[in-house]
Design a protein around this motif. Structure first.
Motif, mmCIF file in Angstrom:
data_model
loop_
_atom_site.group_PDB
_atom_site.id
_atom_site.type_symbol
_atom_site.label_atom_id
_atom_site.label_comp_id
_atom_site.label_asym_id
_atom_site.label_seq_id
_atom_site.Cartn_x
_atom_site.Cartn_y
_atom_site.Cartn_z
ATOM 1 N N GLU A 168 -12.674 -1.246 -0.248
ATOM 2 C CA GLU A 168 -11.763 -1.113 1.049
ATOM 3 C C GLU A 168 -10.529 -0.361 0.393
ATOM 4 O O GLU A 168 -9.859 0.533 1.014
ATOM 5 C CB GLU A 168 -11.659 -1.941 2.030
ATOM 6 C CG GLU A 168 -12.735 -2.349 2.978
ATOM 7 C CD GLU A 168 -13.212 -1.156 3.808
ATOM 8 O OE1 GLU A 168 -12.125 -0.498 4.436
ATOM 9 O OE2 GLU A 168 -14.312 -0.889 4.093
ATOM 10 N N TYR A 169 -10.191 -1.068 -0.524
ATOM 11 C CA TYR A 169 -9.011 -0.583 -1.232
ATOM 12 C C TYR A 169 -8.832 1.035 -1.759
ATOM 13 O O TYR A 169 -8.271 1.855 -1.458
ATOM 14 C CB TYR A 169 -8.487 -1.430 -2.299
ATOM 15 C CG TYR A 169 -7.223 -1.265 -3.118
ATOM 16 C CD1 TYR A 169 -6.166 -1.796 -2.734
ATOM 17 C CD2 TYR A 169 -7.419 -0.194 -4.182
ATOM 18 C CE1 TYR A 169 -4.835 -1.628 -3.323
ATOM 19 C CE2 TYR A 169 -5.975 0.261 -4.671
ATOM 20 C CZ TYR A 169 -4.846 -0.464 -4.554
ATOM 21 O OH TYR A 169 -3.564 -0.277 -5.027
ATOM 22 N N GLY A 213 -5.151 -7.038 0.862
ATOM 23 C CA GLY A 213 -5.416 -7.312 2.101
ATOM 24 C C GLY A 213 -7.017 -8.128 2.210
ATOM 25 O O GLY A 213 -7.688 -8.379 1.035
ATOM 26 N N TYR A 217 -2.769 0.273 8.902
ATOM 27 C CA TYR A 217 -3.351 0.590 7.821
ATOM 28 C C TYR A 217 -4.708 -0.339 7.722
ATOM 29 O O TYR A 217 -5.666 -0.136 6.985
ATOM 30 C CB TYR A 217 -2.784 -0.016 6.601
ATOM 31 C CG TYR A 217 -2.862 0.820 5.527
ATOM 32 C CD1 TYR A 217 -2.470 2.163 5.492
ATOM 33 C CD2 TYR A 217 -3.407 0.279 4.175
ATOM 34 C CE1 TYR A 217 -2.633 2.875 4.320
ATOM 35 C CE2 TYR A 217 -3.834 1.089 3.209
ATOM 36 C CZ TYR A 217 -3.177 2.280 3.194
ATOM 37 O OH TYR A 217 -3.451 3.206 1.925
ATOM 38 N N HIS A 249 0.837 -1.276 0.033
ATOM 39 C CA HIS A 249 -0.128 -0.034 -0.063
ATOM 40 C C HIS A 249 0.915 1.242 0.005
ATOM 41 O O HIS A 249 0.596 2.281 0.591
ATOM 42 C CB HIS A 249 -0.791 0.073 1.173
ATOM 43 C CG HIS A 249 -2.186 -1.024 1.124
ATOM 44 N ND1 HIS A 249 -3.270 -0.767 0.024
ATOM 45 C CD2 HIS A 249 -2.178 -2.159 1.387
ATOM 46 C CE1 HIS A 249 -3.932 -2.038 0.080
ATOM 47 N NE2 HIS A 249 -3.464 -2.975 1.131
ATOM 48 N N ARG A 286 -9.009 3.240 1.246
ATOM 49 C CA ARG A 286 -7.636 3.884 1.696
ATOM 50 C C ARG A 286 -7.131 4.690 1.082
ATOM 51 O O ARG A 286 -6.311 5.565 1.473
ATOM 52 C CB ARG A 286 -7.015 2.235 1.933
ATOM 53 C CG ARG A 286 -7.437 1.326 2.978
ATOM 54 C CD ARG A 286 -7.319 1.780 4.492
ATOM 55 N NE ARG A 286 -7.597 0.594 5.263
ATOM 56 C CZ ARG A 286 -8.987 0.459 5.269
ATOM 57 N NH1 ARG A 286 -9.989 0.915 4.728
ATOM 58 N NH2 ARG A 286 -9.415 -0.356 6.157
ATOM 59 N N VAL A 338 -5.886 -3.512 7.111
ATOM 60 C CA VAL A 338 -6.614 -4.207 5.996
ATOM 61 C C VAL A 338 -6.120 -5.722 6.084
ATOM 62 O O VAL A 338 -6.380 -6.667 5.127
ATOM 63 C CB VAL A 338 -5.756 -4.030 4.587
ATOM 64 C CG1 VAL A 338 -6.115 -2.556 4.214
ATOM 65 C CG2 VAL A 338 -4.113 -3.650 4.883
#
Ligand code: GLA
Length: 392
Positions: free
Chosen positions: A222-223, A340, A311, A36, A226, A313
């Motif tokens: 979710e990616y 993740g 993070y 990430h 973030r 994840v």
């Protein structure tokens, strides 16, 4: 299952008719460290593996592209190169996206027959999508008689994934799938796109990938979330920068804004991960150069903790798998890899202990998690290539 190019050719001929097809190959990848960080202008240290996606191809008259995917029960997708939309099939979107982005960039694309096969598990964190994109790009560039420079190829494939698959991924997977080198990791600076091939000098050690079997549908949303959190933090932390990114953020500005309460708790945690993870990439390069497996292993453990706590994840199964690995003699360290919320754990282990360690960890995992995991040993291999051109 290993890819069998001869069998793929035979299937191609029985589906599309005689004349041998060309074959292009795009490898999957494993990221040693730097998770990430790519879309934050940071550092990553992945390697390409000896598994991936093969695309058998032959030019066809007209503008229709027919694609058959062997790994999806020979499902077929057909589209016209003059009007390329994402389409219904998920896997088809990667192929379509690449064709469209090649065309947008001024490269010639025309009708073709393609057959795709893969020995990468989907969703395991090995980047089967980048492998498919890169193999597709290699196939069309071979048919069009041009070469796309590696960095541009990676960018085109990344754009295909953004616009056709809806994931705002970074540039790591596509770059390493194109530029990986046998026995080396690829140190990529995602700010400047500078690359260096870093030899992995860890004699007597192996990389083991342990798949939790968990596939999280939340992954993509979710990616993207973030990524948005980091971008918002970057505009506050590096306001004057031409390309605001967390790479441009200075720790003094971080402390100052945190003290004024101008960062949300989530932003503080995300920035903390990204800054620490970039440093761990640099540190890992030192550990690899010195052949210090214990040091490399500690960095894997630290990266996992940061991805879990800062993070956020990870998921219980990834934590369990990493923990079970670490308890075994012969394991130097372990961490979750990829986006993740599921997928795999990468462990650095003593070569002589690898088989028994994988067996023991997986049987304990299945008892404790109530689901089956799988393991594969991975090693750094070469990047995307044309295996052979089509018969004239
Ligand atoms: C996915 C993306 C990459 C990268 C990783 C997380 O694999 O495709 O660009 O962001 O997640 O490090």
């Amino acid at each position: 299952m290993a890819l069998d190019f001869l069998e793929l050719k035979a299937r191609f001929v029985s589906t599309f008719g005689p004349a041998d097809p060309g074959i292009a190959f795009g490898p999957g990848r494993v990221n040693i460290i730097g998770e990430h960080t790519d879309y934050n202008g940071g550092l990553v240290l992945p390697f390409a593996i000896d598994r991936g996606v093969a695309v058998a191809f032959r030019p066809a008259h007209g503008t229709a592209v027919r694609v058959v995917a062997r790994q999806y029960g020979n499902e077929e997708d057909t589209f016209d190169v003059r009007r390329v939309e994402p389409g219904e099939r998920r896997w088809g979107r990667y192929v379509r996206g690449v064709v469209r982005k090649l065309e947008d960039a001024g490269y010639r694309v025309a009708g073709a027959c393609l057959m795709v096969d893969s020995d990468l598990p989907v969703g395991a964190g090995l980047s089967s999508s980048a492998a498919l994109e890169m193999a597709t790009l290699m196939a069309f560039s071979a048919m069009g008689g041009y070469e796309v420079p590696p960095t541009e190829a990676a960018r085109l494939c990344q754009k295909a994934e953004h616009d056709f698959a809806g994931v705002r991924c970074g540039i790591m997977d596509q770059t390493v799938s194109r530029m990986g080198r046998e026995d080396h990791a690829l140190l990529l600076d995602c700010d400047t796109m500078a690359v260096a091939h870093v030899p992995i000098r860890l004699a007597g050690h192996a990389w083991l990938l342990l798949d939790t079997g968990v596939r999280h549908e939340l992954g993509a949303s979710e990616y993207n979330r973030r990524r948005a959190e980091c971008e918002a933090a970057a505009t506050l932390l590096a306001p004057g920068a031409e390309k605001p990114s967390l790479r441009r953020a200075d720790v003094g500005a971080f402390a100052d804004l945190a003290a004024k309460g101008r960062l949300t708790p989530a932003q503080v945690l995300r920035v903390r991960h990204v800054m620490g993870e970039n440093l761990r990439v640099a540190e890992m390069c030192a550990a690899l150069a010195m052949g210090d497996a214990a040091w490399a292993g500690r960095l894997l453990d630290e990266s996992h903790a940061s991805l879990r706590d800062f993070y956020q994840v990870s998921c219980p199964e990834l934590d369990l798998m990493a923990d079970l690995c670490r308890r075994r003699v012969g394991c130097r360290g372990a961490r979750m890899v990829g986006g993740g919320f599921g997928g795999s754990v990468l462990a650095l282990v003593e070569e002589s202990a690898a088989d028994s360690l994988a067996r023991d960890v997986l049987s304990e995992y299945s008892r404790k998690a109530g689901r089956e995991g799988t393991s594969i040993a991975v090693r750094p291999a070469g990047g995307a290539r044309l295996i052979n051109p089509p018969a004239p």
